[in-house]
Structure formats: C-alpha cells, structure tokens
Design an enzyme around this catalytic site. Structure first.
Site, PDB file in Angstrom:
ATOM      1  CB  CYS A  33      -0.933   0.013   1.209  1.00  0.00           C
ATOM      2  SG  CYS A  33      -0.036  -0.015   2.763  1.00  0.00           S
ATOM      3  CB  CYS A 102      -3.083  -1.469   8.932  1.00  0.00           C
ATOM      4  SG  CYS A 102      -3.961  -1.666   7.390  1.00  0.00           S
TER       5      CYS A 102
HETATM    6 FE1  FES Z   1      -1.514   0.322   4.298  1.00  0.00          FE
HETATM    7 FE2  FES Z   1      -3.278   0.196   6.126  1.00  0.00          FE
HETATM    8  S1  FES Z   1      -3.633   0.149   3.992  1.00  0.00           S
HETATM    9  S2  FES Z   1      -1.192   0.330   6.373  1.00  0.00           S
END
Ligand code: FES
Length: 126
Positions: A33, A102
C-alpha cells in the site's frame, strides 16, 4: 466494519509527533500500500518514558500506531518487545481481515525502534 475503539483512536490519536532527541527510531513501510510508519522512543532506566509516532497511512494504520504507543508507554524494553502484532489488533477489538497488515506495521515499527535503541546503546558502551 471497524470497532468503536479503532474509530476512537483514529479520530483522536494519542502520542502523535516526533521526539527530536529520541533514543531509538524505527521506520517500517508496507510495499503493497506504500504506507509508512515511524516510531520514536525515549528510554530512561530501561523503561520507555516517552513514545511518539508519525504515520503516513490509512485510518487503521493511524489507529494501530496510536494504540501501540499507549501499550508501550511506561513499559520496560523487555515488556515492550513482547507486544506482538496480534496484541495490537486484539486491544483494538479486532480489525477487518484486509486491514490486519496495518496493525503489523505498528508492532514492527515499535520493535524496530527498540532494536535501534539497543544498537545505539551497544555502540555507546564500546
Ligand atoms: Fe496500508 Fe493500512 S492500507 S497500512
């Protein structure tokens, strides 16, 4: 989707910021991400006397960083090292499965900051 505790920490995160003369700093990123988290610790008599975080990431990452700083504050280095990825998610009363990575970031950043502290300590002692 999110527990009340997650929402509460997301809306009102604790210990946000930077410690300029930190004894240990740990940064971890998630390549998928692209989110980034840094944790700063100040250690006195083997205890975490101050801890702050900076997170460039999603809401769950902010909530878990906030939670991990609360969990580690005041703990000894050994106790703080025992905080696992799961502990953080459990304290937040769970996270949606797609958001579990996360919370991994938060525990990993804490551990990285402690490793950095230990490394600096060893350098001082030699
Ligand atoms: Fe990347 Fe939560 S989507 S840390």
């Amino acid at each position: 989707m999110y527990s009340e505790k997650v929402m509460e920490h997301f809306s009102n995160p604790r210990n946000v910021g930077e410690i300029e003369d930190a004894d240990g700093v740990g940064t971890v990123g998630n390549p998928v991400c692209g989110d980034l988290m840094t944790i700063y610790i100040k250690v006195k008599d083997n205890r975490i006397e101050d801890i702050k975080f900076k997170t460039f990431g999603c809401g769950a990452a902010i909530a878990t960083s906030s939670m991990v700083t609360e969990m580690a504050m005041g703990k000894t280095i050994e106790e703080a090292l025992e905080i696992t990825r799961n502990d953080v998610a459990n304290e937040l009363e769970g996270l949606p499965p797609v958001k579990m990575h996360c919370s991994n970031l938060a525990a990993d950043a804490l551990h990285a900051a402690i490793e950095d502290y230990k490394k600096k300590l060893a350098e001082k002692e030699t």
